[in-house]
Design a protein around this motif. Structure first.
Motif, PDB file in Angstrom:
ATOM      1  N   PRO A 258     105.734 128.282  45.916  1.00  0.00           N
ATOM      2  CA  PRO A 258     105.153 126.801  46.723  1.00  0.00           C
ATOM      3  C   PRO A 258     104.798 125.902  45.733  1.00  0.00           C
ATOM      4  O   PRO A 258     104.544 126.332  44.590  1.00  0.00           O
ATOM      5  N   LEU A 259     104.681 124.561  46.197  1.00  0.00           N
ATOM      6  CA  LEU A 259     104.119 123.419  45.238  1.00  0.00           C
ATOM      7  C   LEU A 259     102.683 123.708  45.606  1.00  0.00           C
ATOM      8  O   LEU A 259     102.001 123.917  46.633  1.00  0.00           O
ATOM      9  N   HIS A 260     101.955 123.387  44.384  1.00  0.00           N
ATOM     10  CA  HIS A 260     100.523 123.278  44.344  1.00  0.00           C
ATOM     11  C   HIS A 260     100.088 121.992  43.905  1.00  0.00           C
ATOM     12  O   HIS A 260     100.876 121.162  42.986  1.00  0.00           O
ATOM     13  N   GLY A 261      98.851 121.692  44.326  1.00  0.00           N
ATOM     14  CA  GLY A 261      98.538 120.183  43.770  1.00  0.00           C
ATOM     15  C   GLY A 261      97.637 119.411  44.813  1.00  0.00           C
ATOM     16  O   GLY A 261      97.177 120.078  45.859  1.00  0.00           O
ATOM     17  N   GLN A 262      97.404 118.014  44.541  1.00  0.00           N
ATOM     18  CA  GLN A 262      96.595 117.429  45.368  1.00  0.00           C
ATOM     19  C   GLN A 262      97.127 115.754  45.178  1.00  0.00           C
ATOM     20  O   GLN A 262      97.775 115.607  44.165  1.00  0.00           O
ATOM     21  N   ALA A 263      96.960 115.154  46.225  1.00  0.00           N
ATOM     22  CA  ALA A 263      97.403 113.649  46.013  1.00  0.00           C
ATOM     23  C   ALA A 263      96.321 112.844  46.780  1.00  0.00           C
ATOM     24  O   ALA A 263      95.782 113.291  47.867  1.00  0.00           O
ATOM     25  N   LEU A 264      96.313 111.588  46.433  1.00  0.00           N
ATOM     26  CA  LEU A 264      95.412 110.427  47.051  1.00  0.00           C
ATOM     27  C   LEU A 264      96.525 109.437  46.938  1.00  0.00           C
ATOM     28  O   LEU A 264      97.007 109.083  46.006  1.00  0.00           O
ATOM     29  N   VAL A 265      96.532 108.755  48.227  1.00  0.00           N
ATOM     30  CA  VAL A 265      97.323 107.459  48.394  1.00  0.00           C
ATOM     31  C   VAL A 265      96.501 106.562  48.990  1.00  0.00           C
ATOM     32  O   VAL A 265      95.778 106.944  50.344  1.00  0.00           O
ATOM     33  N   SER A 266      96.384 105.387  48.580  1.00  0.00           N
ATOM     34  CA  SER A 266      95.528 104.196  49.442  1.00  0.00           C
ATOM     35  C   SER A 266      96.344 102.853  49.348  1.00  0.00           C
ATOM     36  O   SER A 266      96.996 102.464  48.348  1.00  0.00           O
ATOM     37  N   VAL A 267      96.202 102.315  50.551  1.00  0.00           N
ATOM     38  CA  VAL A 267      97.118 101.181  50.851  1.00  0.00           C
ATOM     39  C   VAL A 267      96.086 100.048  51.476  1.00  0.00           C
ATOM     40  O   VAL A 267      95.308 100.551  52.549  1.00  0.00           O
ATOM     41  N   PRO A 268      96.144  98.865  51.074  1.00  0.00           N
ATOM     42  CA  PRO A 268      95.210  97.930  51.826  1.00  0.00           C
ATOM     43  C   PRO A 268      95.532  97.849  53.394  1.00  0.00           C
ATOM     44  O   PRO A 268      96.707  97.932  53.730  1.00  0.00           O
ATOM     45  N   LYS A 269      94.769  97.926  54.196  1.00  0.00           N
ATOM     46  CA  LYS A 269      95.133  98.096  55.872  1.00  0.00           C
ATOM     47  C   LYS A 269      96.181  97.088  56.242  1.00  0.00           C
ATOM     48  O   LYS A 269      97.031  97.474  56.763  1.00  0.00           O
ATOM     49  N   HIS A 270      96.040  95.800  55.749  1.00  0.00           N
ATOM     50  CA  HIS A 270      96.842  94.757  56.283  1.00  0.00           C
ATOM     51  C   HIS A 270      98.234  94.863  55.529  1.00  0.00           C
ATOM     52  O   HIS A 270      99.118  94.184  55.864  1.00  0.00           O
ATOM     53  N   GLN A 271      98.469  95.656  54.544  1.00  0.00           N
ATOM     54  CA  GLN A 271      99.689  95.865  54.073  1.00  0.00           C
ATOM     55  C   GLN A 271     100.351  97.144  54.290  1.00  0.00           C
ATOM     56  O   GLN A 271     101.378  97.495  54.014  1.00  0.00           O
ATOM     57  N   LEU A 272      99.784  97.912  55.137  1.00  0.00           N
ATOM     58  CA  LEU A 272     100.247  99.352  55.375  1.00  0.00           C
ATOM     59  C   LEU A 272     101.804  99.457  56.119  1.00  0.00           C
ATOM     60  O   LEU A 272     102.476  99.976  55.700  1.00  0.00           O
ATOM     61  N   GLY A 273     102.008  98.158  56.897  1.00  0.00           N
ATOM     62  CA  GLY A 273     103.275  98.247  57.593  1.00  0.00           C
ATOM     63  C   GLY A 273     104.307  97.809  56.523  1.00  0.00           C
ATOM     64  O   GLY A 273     105.457  98.604  56.458  1.00  0.00           O
ATOM     65  N   ALA A 274     104.138  96.874  55.571  1.00  0.00           N
ATOM     66  CA  ALA A 274     105.095  96.696  54.775  1.00  0.00           C
ATOM     67  C   ALA A 274     105.563  97.843  53.678  1.00  0.00           C
ATOM     68  O   ALA A 274     106.532  98.081  53.290  1.00  0.00           O
ATOM     69  N   ALA A 275     104.410  98.558  53.485  1.00  0.00           N
ATOM     70  CA  ALA A 275     104.563  99.766  52.509  1.00  0.00           C
ATOM     71  C   ALA A 275     105.426 100.859  53.203  1.00  0.00           C
ATOM     72  O   ALA A 275     106.261 101.335  52.985  1.00  0.00           O
ATOM     73  N   ILE A 276     105.345 100.913  54.479  1.00  0.00           N
ATOM     74  CA  ILE A 276     105.814 102.288  55.233  1.00  0.00           C
ATOM     75  C   ILE A 276     107.343 101.466  55.423  1.00  0.00           C
ATOM     76  O   ILE A 276     108.376 102.376  55.251  1.00  0.00           O
ATOM     77  N   LEU A 277     107.509 100.443  55.888  1.00  0.00           N
ATOM     78  CA  LEU A 277     108.710  99.878  56.020  1.00  0.00           C
ATOM     79  C   LEU A 277     109.734  99.796  54.530  1.00  0.00           C
ATOM     80  O   LEU A 277     110.853 100.164  54.700  1.00  0.00           O
ATOM     81  N   GLY A 278     109.025  99.899  53.585  1.00  0.00           N
ATOM     82  CA  GLY A 278     109.673  99.656  52.392  1.00  0.00           C
ATOM     83  C   GLY A 278     110.149 101.207  51.965  1.00  0.00           C
ATOM     84  O   GLY A 278     111.466 101.446  51.571  1.00  0.00           O
ATOM     85  N   LEU A 279     109.665 102.171  52.057  1.00  0.00           N
ATOM     86  CA  LEU A 279     109.863 103.412  51.946  1.00  0.00           C
ATOM     87  C   LEU A 279     110.845 103.782  52.870  1.00  0.00           C
ATOM     88  O   LEU A 279     111.728 104.679  52.726  1.00  0.00           O
ATOM     89  N   ALA A 280     111.014 103.468  54.051  1.00  0.00           N
ATOM     90  CA  ALA A 280     111.713 103.924  54.891  1.00  0.00           C
ATOM     91  C   ALA A 280     113.105 102.935  54.995  1.00  0.00           C
ATOM     92  O   ALA A 280     113.972 103.380  55.952  1.00  0.00           O
ATOM     93  N   GLU A 281     113.171 101.970  54.199  1.00  0.00           N
ATOM     94  CA  GLU A 281     114.193 101.221  54.329  1.00  0.00           C
ATOM     95  C   GLU A 281     115.521 101.722  54.312  1.00  0.00           C
ATOM     96  O   GLU A 281     116.643 101.552  55.205  1.00  0.00           O
ATOM     97  N   SER A 282     115.714 102.695  53.266  1.00  0.00           N
ATOM     98  CA  SER A 282     117.126 103.265  53.208  1.00  0.00           C
ATOM     99  C   SER A 282     117.518 104.176  54.406  1.00  0.00           C
ATOM    100  O   SER A 282     118.589 104.053  54.884  1.00  0.00           O
ATOM    101  N   THR A 283     116.363 105.054  55.116  1.00  0.00           N
ATOM    102  CA  THR A 283     116.648 105.648  56.369  1.00  0.00           C
ATOM    103  C   THR A 283     117.366 105.013  57.333  1.00  0.00           C
ATOM    104  O   THR A 283     118.230 105.053  58.297  1.00  0.00           O
ATOM    105  N   LEU A 284     116.420 103.553  57.561  1.00  0.00           N
ATOM    106  CA  LEU A 284     116.681 102.889  58.609  1.00  0.00           C
ATOM    107  C   LEU A 284     118.223 101.991  58.365  1.00  0.00           C
ATOM    108  O   LEU A 284     118.908 101.804  59.492  1.00  0.00           O
ATOM    109  N   LEU A 285     118.573 101.608  57.307  1.00  0.00           N
ATOM    110  CA  LEU A 285     119.959 101.110  57.076  1.00  0.00           C
ATOM    111  C   LEU A 285     120.952 102.221  57.520  1.00  0.00           C
ATOM    112  O   LEU A 285     121.827 101.828  58.240  1.00  0.00           O
ATOM    113  N   ASP A 286     120.695 103.343  57.037  1.00  0.00           N
ATOM    114  CA  ASP A 286     121.603 104.471  57.679  1.00  0.00           C
ATOM    115  C   ASP A 286     121.970 104.351  59.000  1.00  0.00           C
ATOM    116  O   ASP A 286     122.833 105.066  59.462  1.00  0.00           O
TER     117      ASP A 286
END
Length: 279
Positions: free
Chosen positions: A137-165
């Motif tokens: 298994p994978l071990h570890g920890q992570a923290l991700v922080s995004v300004p609330k008003h920019q959250l949509g842009a961040a998610i859209l950027g990460l999902a861009e490739s899947t949406l284009l497909d």
């Protein structure tokens, strides 16, 4: 299917400095053209294993799908050999990096990531990312922080490739998050989407709560559209959507093998902050 990432020409590097140089080339290829690479990269090898890899991606700009040089990111030849290895310790930090204009702060420490060195008939060297398993298994920890008003842009950027497909384009995605408890939030989504000739605005909201057993319960789910045709399509699937109302989703069972979630914390201030721990 495992993903292969190009790391120059075979054979594989024999010391950490060589590996760091190759990863820097990869980072440059993943940024838009003309952007100076400011990432700080260091590595330590132990035979085929990577004993340590530290990436400071502060000011890194993730290129959009149309800006990425796939010939410099993915091997073009056919695989002729594989060598199993482990990335024992990976640290990734960014204060912040930029994803579709959103400032994403990241602090992650992961351990025991399996991978393979591969060589192709074009003389290329790449790494093939293997999936964790219940035995490893994978071990570890992570923290991700995004300004609330920019959250949509961040998610859209990460999902861009899947949406284009999927043939879907999204011209606007706004996500508002309201904290309703230590592990509960209310999500409000407004978006403009297009698939083929059909375009529409979509509005949605839901309340999500995470319990001590790492289960998520969704309540007060709403989804509607200002486009009458899309609204009718949504109405036809409303029964399926409402099937999630009050349903507890066990994250432990839904996650892939080798990913064991021990804890999740969500905090909302001016930023949306998510912390997760894997065991």
């Amino acid at each position: 299917m495992a993903e292969s990432i190009l790391l120059g020409h075979a054979p594989r590097p024999t010391d950490g400095a060589q590996l760091a140089k190759r990863i820097r080339t990869l980072v440059i290829a993943a940024e838009p053209a003309g952007i100076a690479c400011t990432s700080i990269i260091s590595a330590e090898l132990d035979g085929a294993d990577i004993a340590r890899l530290d990436l400071d991606l502060t000011d890194f700009i993730l290129a959009g799908e149309v800006d990425r040089d796939r010939a410099r990111l993915e091997p073009q030849g056919a695989t002729i050999s594989r060598e199993a290895a482990v990335l024992r310790q990976l640290t990734v930090r960014a204060s912040p990096m930029r994803v579709s204009g959103a400032e994403v702060t990241l602090d992650a420490q992961l351990r025991d990531l399996p991978f393979r060195w591969i060589e192709t008939d074009n003389g290329e060297l790449a790494v093939e990312l293997a999936r964790p398993t219940d035995e490893h298994p994978l071990h570890g920890q992570a923290l991700v922080s995004v300004p609330k008003h920019q959250l949509g842009a961040a998610i859209l950027g990460l999902a861009e490739s899947t949406l284009l497909d999927m043939g879907v384009t999204v011209s606007k995605l706004e996500i508002d998050v309201e904290s309703t408890g230590p592990r509960s939030v209310r999500l409000i989504v407004d978006g403009k989407v297009r698939k083929g000739l059909l375009g529409a605005t979509v509005h949605g909201s839901a309340h999500a709560a995470i319990d001590d057993g790492m289960g998520v319960t969704l309540t007060d789910i709403k989804l509607e559209s200002g486009n009458p045709l899309v609204a009718a399509m949504l109405a036809a699937t409303r029964g399926r959507i409402q099937g999630y109302e009050g349903r507890r989703i066990d994250l432990a069972s839904e996650l892939p093998a080798g990913i064991r979630l021990a804890d999740v914390q969500v905090r909302v201030t001016d930023d949306v902050i998510v912390e997760a721990r894997l065991v």
